[in-house]
Scaffold this motif. Structure first.
Motif, PDB file in Angstrom:
ATOM      1  N   UNK A  22      -1.497  -2.398  -5.040  1.00  0.00           N
ATOM      2  CA  UNK A  22      -1.986  -1.512  -3.981  1.00  0.00           C
ATOM      3  C   UNK A  22      -0.913  -0.501  -3.601  1.00  0.00           C
ATOM      4  N   UNK A  23       0.337  -0.964  -3.588  1.00  0.00           N
ATOM      5  CA  UNK A  23       1.438  -0.063  -3.249  1.00  0.00           C
ATOM      6  C   UNK A  23       1.562   1.065  -4.274  1.00  0.00           C
ATOM      7  N   UNK A  24       1.263   0.771  -5.539  1.00  0.00           N
ATOM      8  CA  UNK A  24       1.283   1.839  -6.551  1.00  0.00           C
ATOM      9  C   UNK A  24       0.245   2.914  -6.219  1.00  0.00           C
ATOM     10  N   UNK A  25      -0.929   2.446  -5.764  1.00  0.00           N
ATOM     11  CA  UNK A  25      -1.955   3.420  -5.361  1.00  0.00           C
ATOM     12  C   UNK A  25      -1.468   4.242  -4.178  1.00  0.00           C
ATOM     13  N   UNK A  26      -0.847   3.564  -3.235  1.00  0.00           N
ATOM     14  CA  UNK A  26      -0.350   4.244  -2.043  1.00  0.00           C
ATOM     15  C   UNK A  26       0.734   5.252  -2.412  1.00  0.00           C
ATOM     16  N   UNK A  27       1.537   4.894  -3.409  1.00  0.00           N
ATOM     17  CA  UNK A  27       2.631   5.777  -3.822  1.00  0.00           C
ATOM     18  C   UNK A  27       2.085   7.108  -4.315  1.00  0.00           C
ATOM     19  N   UNK A  28       0.906   7.066  -4.894  1.00  0.00           N
ATOM     20  CA  UNK A  28       0.312   8.317  -5.410  1.00  0.00           C
ATOM     21  C   UNK A  28      -0.028   9.265  -4.265  1.00  0.00           C
ATOM     22  N   UNK A  63       4.564   4.690   7.189  1.00  0.00           N
ATOM     23  CA  UNK A  63       3.427   4.033   6.525  1.00  0.00           C
ATOM     24  C   UNK A  63       2.192   4.063   7.422  1.00  0.00           C
ATOM     25  N   UNK A  64       2.393   3.742   8.699  1.00  0.00           N
ATOM     26  CA  UNK A  64       1.270   3.702   9.645  1.00  0.00           C
ATOM     27  C   UNK A  64       0.647   5.087   9.795  1.00  0.00           C
ATOM     28  N   UNK A  65       1.504   6.098   9.881  1.00  0.00           N
ATOM     29  CA  UNK A  65       0.999   7.453  10.090  1.00  0.00           C
ATOM     30  C   UNK A  65       0.273   7.969   8.851  1.00  0.00           C
ATOM     31  N   UNK A  66       0.751   7.595   7.679  1.00  0.00           N
ATOM     32  CA  UNK A  66       0.068   8.029   6.454  1.00  0.00           C
ATOM     33  C   UNK A  66      -1.304   7.388   6.325  1.00  0.00           C
ATOM     34  N   UNK A 135      12.154 -11.572   5.819  1.00  0.00           N
ATOM     35  CA  UNK A 135      11.894 -10.141   5.906  1.00  0.00           C
ATOM     36  C   UNK A 135      10.966  -9.831   4.730  1.00  0.00           C
ATOM     37  N   UNK A 136       9.709 -10.256   4.834  1.00  0.00           N
ATOM     38  CA  UNK A 136       8.828 -10.246   3.647  1.00  0.00           C
ATOM     39  C   UNK A 136       8.553  -8.867   3.063  1.00  0.00           C
ATOM     40  N   UNK A 137       8.441  -7.823   3.900  1.00  0.00           N
ATOM     41  CA  UNK A 137       8.155  -6.513   3.290  1.00  0.00           C
ATOM     42  C   UNK A 137       9.360  -5.999   2.509  1.00  0.00           C
ATOM     43  N   UNK A 138      10.564  -6.421   2.894  1.00  0.00           N
ATOM     44  CA  UNK A 138      11.755  -6.060   2.125  1.00  0.00           C
ATOM     45  C   UNK A 138      11.682  -6.702   0.738  1.00  0.00           C
ATOM     46  N   UNK A 139      11.315  -7.980   0.703  1.00  0.00           N
ATOM     47  CA  UNK A 139      11.216  -8.659  -0.593  1.00  0.00           C
ATOM     48  C   UNK A 139      10.143  -8.000  -1.452  1.00  0.00           C
ATOM     49  N   UNK A 140       9.047  -7.598  -0.829  1.00  0.00           N
ATOM     50  CA  UNK A 140       7.965  -6.960  -1.588  1.00  0.00           C
ATOM     51  C   UNK A 140       8.400  -5.607  -2.153  1.00  0.00           C
ATOM     52  N   UNK A 141       9.133  -4.838  -1.340  1.00  0.00           N
ATOM     53  CA  UNK A 141       9.553  -3.531  -1.856  1.00  0.00           C
ATOM     54  C   UNK A 141      10.625  -3.700  -2.931  1.00  0.00           C
ATOM     55  N   UNK A 142      11.418  -4.755  -2.809  1.00  0.00           N
ATOM     56  CA  UNK A 142      12.402  -5.032  -3.855  1.00  0.00           C
ATOM     57  C   UNK A 142      11.692  -5.407  -5.160  1.00  0.00           C
ATOM     58  N   UNK A 300       5.547   2.771   0.657  1.00  0.00           N
ATOM     59  CA  UNK A 300       4.347   2.421  -0.114  1.00  0.00           C
ATOM     60  C   UNK A 300       3.949   0.960   0.107  1.00  0.00           C
ATOM     61  N   UNK A 301       4.951   0.082   0.087  1.00  0.00           N
ATOM     62  CA  UNK A 301       4.675  -1.351   0.278  1.00  0.00           C
ATOM     63  C   UNK A 301       4.102  -1.602   1.665  1.00  0.00           C
ATOM     64  N   UNK A 302       4.679  -0.942   2.665  1.00  0.00           N
ATOM     65  CA  UNK A 302       4.214  -1.194   4.038  1.00  0.00           C
ATOM     66  C   UNK A 302       2.811  -0.617   4.239  1.00  0.00           C
ATOM     67  N   UNK A 303       2.531   0.489   3.573  1.00  0.00           N
ATOM     68  CA  UNK A 303       1.156   1.013   3.596  1.00  0.00           C
ATOM     69  C   UNK A 303       0.203  -0.023   2.995  1.00  0.00           C
ATOM     70  N   UNK A 304       0.613  -0.590   1.863  1.00  0.00           N
ATOM     71  CA  UNK A 304      -0.250  -1.563   1.180  1.00  0.00           C
ATOM     72  C   UNK A 304      -0.500  -2.781   2.061  1.00  0.00           C
ATOM     73  N   UNK A 305       0.559  -3.275   2.715  1.00  0.00           N
ATOM     74  CA  UNK A 305       0.423  -4.464   3.559  1.00  0.00           C
ATOM     75  C   UNK A 305      -0.498  -4.170   4.744  1.00  0.00           C
ATOM     76  N   UNK A 306      -0.284  -3.024   5.389  1.00  0.00           N
ATOM     77  CA  UNK A 306      -1.126  -2.657   6.536  1.00  0.00           C
ATOM     78  C   UNK A 306      -2.581  -2.477   6.105  1.00  0.00           C
ATOM     79  N   UNK A 307      -2.754  -1.820   4.966  1.00  0.00           N
ATOM     80  CA  UNK A 307      -4.100  -1.580   4.450  1.00  0.00           C
ATOM     81  C   UNK A 307      -4.820  -2.900   4.169  1.00  0.00           C
TER      82      UNK A 307
END
Lengths: 326, 428
Positions: A22-28, A63-66, A135-142, A300-307
Motif C-alpha cells: 500500500x505504501x508503494x501506491x501511496x509513494x506514487x 501523511x495525514x494531510x496528503x 516504534x512500529x511505523x519506523x520498522x515498517x518504513x525501514x 508513504x508508510x504512515x499514509x498506508x497505515x492511516x489508510x
C-alpha cells in the motif's frame, strides 16, 4: 487489518506485506503534481506528542494531510505527571472532541497500549514511539526501504525480506527502533544480527529471534543492510561505555568498515544521526546511506497505515462510533 | 462479661473442638463444652486460627489519608482475620520520632478493630543518613520494637551496621527493605525476559540479593538479629537458607502476591501489577513457596500498600508501586500453600501469627489456642469459593491485583481480646 497499531510484533507477515505494498501506491501520489488523496476527508486525526519529536510528528502530519484528514497537533511537553493532567483526562478530552485516530508519542513504554485498551477512548491508536518499547511505523518504513533497495520497487510488490541479512548496531537497550525492527524483520523472514557492547544489550533477550555479536567487523561482510542506531552521548556518564572515542572505534561505521560490506549492501539510520559517534560524515553522505530516503518513505508508510486503519478497503472495520460507546 | 462458644471448629485444622471465650480470654478448649450463658457460633467445617499478625502494613496515616487511615486500614485488617498489624514508618511526616509513633499507636487503640503496633524509621526522614531516635521510640507509649526504612533501603553499610548494633540494647530488630539503589535507578519491573521485550526499566534480582548477603554478614559480625522484608527471588532464598545454616539470626518474610503472581502479568501494562519489589518469575514463585514451607522464610506479611485510584489509573511508568493485601492474604495463602499441600493450617498459624509476633516481640498475640490465652482468634471457612470484589473492601483503596479472580477461603469471624470485630464475614 487490526484496529490499532501498537507493536510491530502484532503484525502478521501478510499484514506487513499489505502495508508495504500500500505504501508503494501511496509513494506514487508523491510523484504527482497534486500530492493529495481524498481518502480521509472529514476524518480527524490528532498527533498527541508527549515527547518532542519534530521529525516523526511532521512525517505523520504530512501523511495525514496528503490523505485529506483534518489534523490536530497536541504537543504536551514532558510527561503527563509533570504536566499535572493525566493521560486518561487527555484521552477523554480528545474523545469528547470526536477524533477518529490518535497518533501517540510517549516517553513511557506501554502508554499507547494503555490508551488503546483502557476504554478511555474509542479512536484508533497508532503508536509513534513509546519509551524504549516500540516504534512500529519506523520498522515498517525501514522494511520498505530495504525491500526497495534489496528486492526492487516493482519486483518487491507482494514480497517479504526472506533470507536478507540485516545488522543493527548500537544502543539496543534503550532503542524502540531495535525492538520493532527485530520483531518485524523476523516476521518478514529476514535474518537479524544485533551488534552492541554488552552493556547496551538488555538482560533477558536470549529468546529474541536474532543473533547477537559484540564484534562489528565480523558481521559486516555478511550484511545486506547495516542499520546504525543513535547513541546518546549521555550514556557515557552512566558507564555504558568509557568514552565517545572508544565507542566510535569499536562500534562506529566509517569508510574503512563500509568497504567490508558487500557491494549491494546499504547503510541505514533512523535519524537523527550523531556524526562522528556512530557514523562518520563520509558514510552518512555516501550514496549507500539511505537516511534521507527513509524520511521520504516514512510519509508513504504512515499514509498506508492511516489508510488501512481508518479508510481502508473494508469500511466495516473502520472506526464506527456506536451509541453505547459514547 | 459475655461468653462466646465456638462450636465444632477445627482448631489449627485439627479435630473439631469447642472453644469457650469468657471476656478477653479463652476459658476452655475441649469437646462438648456447655453452652450455658454463652452466645453460640456454629463453626462446623471451619478452621480456627490464632488472630493473624502482620509485620508489614502501610496504614498511610498521617499524611495520605486519601488512600487509607488507621481506622479504614484496621477495619480491612479485621476483615482479613488480623488482630495486630505493624504500621510502616513511611508516612508524612515520617514515623521517626516518639511523637509520630505515639500518634499512630493512639489512633490504633481508638479504632478498636485491630491492635496497631507502629514501626519506627531507622533513619531520620528515611534518608539513610542519620539514625532516628530509636531509643525514644522504643521508650514511648508505642513501645516500638521493629525499625524499618521500608520503601527505601538502608543502603549505607555503616548506618546499617550501627542500627543493627544499637537496637540490641532493647532487643529491637531492623527490618530491611533490600534494594540496592544504584542498581534499581529507573526500575519499573523485574529485569528479565519480559522487561527486555516491554522496554521497561529492569529491577534485577541481584539488587535485592546483594543487600541481603551484606546484611546477614553484618548481623553475624555484630551479633544482632536482622529481618528481611518481602523476599522476592530464588537467590534471596538461597542466601537466607545459607545464613540460617550458619546460625545467623536472620528472619524473612514473603508477601502473598509474590507467592502467586509473576511478571508475565506486566504484559498488560496494567499498573495494578506494579509493586516493589516487583513480581518475579515462575521459578522465583516456586522457590518462595518451598522456602515458606520448609521454614527458610519465617512469615507471611502483606505489604498492604493502598493507593488512590488516580495513582493506578494511568500509564505504567506514572503509576505508584504497591497493592492492597490485608483482605485477600489468607485466601491467597490457602490457595498457594494449603490447597497445594505445601503447608497445613498449623503451619499457616505459625507463619501468620506466632512467628511474626515473636519477631516483633509483640505480647498477647501469636499465642496458642488454649485455655488461659488471650482470645485473639480468627475463624476461617476454607470451603468458601468466590471472586474477589474490591467494591466490598473495607480498605479505602481498591488497588488489588485479584479483582475478579476466584480465590478460596473466607474469614467469617475475628475476635480481638474476646470481642468480635467480624461476624459472618462482616465488620461487627
Amino acid at each position: 487489518m487490526m484496529r490499532h497499531l501498537i507493536s510491530a510484533a502484532d503484525l502478521t507477515r501478510d499484514d506487513a506485506v499489505l502495508i508495504l505494498d500500500t505504501a508503494e501506491e501511496m509513494a506514487r501520489v508523491a510523484d504527482r503534481p497534486i500530492k493529495k488523496l481524498p481518502t480521509l476527508r472529514g476524518r480527524t486525526v490528532v498527533n498527541l506528542f508527549f515527547e518532542d519529536s519534530t521529525r516523526t510528528r511532521i512525517s505523520f502530519e504530512a501523511a495525514e494531510k496528503r490523505l485529506s484528514a483534518d489534523v490536530i497537533n497536541f504537543t504536551a511537553k514532558g510527561s503527563s505527571v509533570s504536566k499535572g493532567e493525566s493521560l486518561k483526562d487527555t484521552a477523554q478530552t480528545l474523545e469528547a472532541m470526536g477524533v477518529d485516530a490518535v497518533v501517540i508519542r510517549h516517553g513511557a513504554s506501554g502508554a499507547p497500549y494503555t490508551l488503546a485498551n483502557s476504554g478511555w477512548i474509542d479512536a484508533a491508536v497508532i503508536n509513534a514511539g513509546d519509551g524504549t518499547h516500540q516504534h512500529p511505523t519506523q520498522a515498517l518504513l525501514d522494511a520498505f526501504t530495504m525491500r526497495r533497495r534489496l528486492v526492487g520497487r516493482d519486483e518487491g510488490l507482494g514480497q517479504d525480506l526472506a533470507g536478507r541479512r540485516i545488522t543493527l548496531v548500537g544502543d539496543v537497550l534503550h532503542s524502540r527502533v531495535a525492538r520493532s525492527n527485530v520483531d518485524l524483520l523476523h516476521t518478514l523472514g529476514a535474518e537479524v544480527t544485533l551488534v552492541a557492547p554488552p552493556t547496551l544489550l538488555p538482560v533477558g533477550m536470549d529468546n529474541w529471534p536474532c543473533e547477537v555479536s559484540y564484534d562489528l567487523d565480523r558481521v559486516l561482510a555478511k550484511s545486506d543492510a547495516v542499520m546504525m542506531l543513535r547513541v546518546q552521548r549521555e550514556r557515557m556518564n552512566a558507564a555504558f561505555f568509557p568514552t565517545e572515542r572508544e565507542y566510535a572505534r569499536r562500534y562506529g561505521l566509517d569508510g574503512e568498515r563500509m568497504a567490508k560490506m558487500p557491494e549491494h549492501a546499504i547503510v541505514m539510520h533512523p535519524g537523527p544521526m550523531v556524526r562522528g559517534m556512530e557514523i562518520t560524515a563520509e558514510v552518512a553522505d555516501s550514496d549507500r546511506c539511505t537516511a534521507i530516503e527513509q524520511v521520504a518513505n516514512g510519509v508513504s508508510i504512515r499514509m498506508a497505515v492511516l489508510y488501512l486503519l481508518l479508510g481502508g478497503n473494508e469500511p466495516a472495520v473502520t472506526h464506527a462510533r456506536t451509541e453505547e460507546s459514547k | 462479661m459475655t461468653k462466646i462458644l465456638i462450636r465444632g471448629a477445627k482448631v489449627l485444622g485439627g479435630e473439631p473442638q469447642d472453644v469457650l471465650i469468657d471476656g478477653e480470654t479463652i476459658e476452655a478448649v475441649g469437646s462438648d463444652l456447655s453452652a450455658e450463658g454463652a452466645q453460640v457460633i456454629e463453626a462446623e467445617g471451619q478452621v480456627l486460627l490464632p488472630g493473624l499478625v502482620d509485620l508489614h502494613t502501610h496504614l498511610r496515616e498521617p499524611g495520605r489519608e486519601d488512600s487509607e487511615t488507621v481506622l479504614t486500614g484496621t477495619k480491612a485488617a479485621a476483615k482479613g482475620g488480623w488482630t495486630a498489624v505493624h504500621a510502616m514508618a513511611n508516612t508524612f511526616p515520617v514515623a521517626d520520632t516518639a511523637g509520630v509513633v505515639e500518634q499512630v499507636w493512639r489512633l490504633g487503640r481508638e479504632s478498636g478493630y485491630c491492635d496497631v503496633q507502629p514501626v519506627g524509621a531507622v533513619t531520620v526522614g528515611l534518608e539513610g543518613k542519620q539514625l532516628a531516635e530509636l531509643g525514644a521510640m522504643h521508650e514511648s507509649a508505642a513501645g516500638v520494637m521493629v525499625f524499618s526504612d521500608d520503601g527505601k533501603c538502608v543502603d549505607d553499610a555503616v548506618i546499617m551496621r550501627r542500627a543493627l548494633e544499637y537496637v540490641k540494647a532493647f532487643d529491637g530488630v531492623v527490618a530491611q527493605h533490600a534494594q540496592e539503589p544504584r542498581l534499581t535507578e529507573g526500575a519499573q519491573m523485574n529485569e528479565g525476559v519480559v522487561s527486555a521485550e516491554l522496554g521497561l526499566g529492569g529491577w534485577p534480582a541481584v539488587a535485592e540479593e546483594s543487600i541481603i548477603a551484606r546484611d546477614v554478614l553484618l548481623a553475624e559480625h555484630v551479633g544482632s538479629r536482622v529481618h528481611i522484608c518481602h523476599l522476592s527471588t530464588a537467590g534471596s532464598v538461597e542466601i537466607v537458607r545459607w545464613a540460617k545454616s550458619k546460625g545467623i539470626d536472620v528472619t524473612a518474610e514473603v508477601t502473598p502476591h509474590h507467592l502467586l503472581l509473576t511478571d508475565e502479568l506486566v504484559r498488560s501494562y496494567n499498573p495494578v501489577y506494579k509493586v516493589n519489589p516487583p513480581l518475579r518469575t515462575e521459578a522465583d514463585v516456586m522457590a518462595l513457596r518451598e522456602a515458606l514451607a520448609d521454614g527458610t522464610i519465617d512469615i507471611i506479611a502483606t505489604d498492604h500498600a493502598p493507593h488512590p485510584r488516580e495513582d493506578k489509573d494511568c500509564e505504567w511508568a506514572a503509576a505508584a508501586m504497591g497493592m492492597v493485601g490485608l483482605e485477600t492474604a489468607l485466601s491467597v495463602v490457602q490457595h498457594t500453600m494449603v490447597d497445594t499441600g505445601l503447608l497445613d493450617w498449623a503451619g499457616v498459624a505459625e507463619r501468620m501469627s506466632a512467628n511474626p509476633a515473636k519477631i516483633g516481640r509483640l505480647n498477647g498475640h501469636g499465642r496458642p489456642v488454649s485455655a488461659g490465652e488471650p482470645a485473639n482468634l480468627t475463624l476461617v471457612d476454607p470451603a468458601y469459593r468466590g471472586a474477589v470484589d474490591p467494591a466490598g473492601f473495607a480498605s479505602r483503596s481498591r488497588n488489588t491485583p485479584y479483582e475478579g479472580r476466584e480465590l478460596p477461603g473466607r474469614v467469617t469471624h475475628t475476635f480481638l481480646r474476646g470481642r468480635a470485630t467480624v461476624v459472618d464475614g462482616k465488620l461487627a
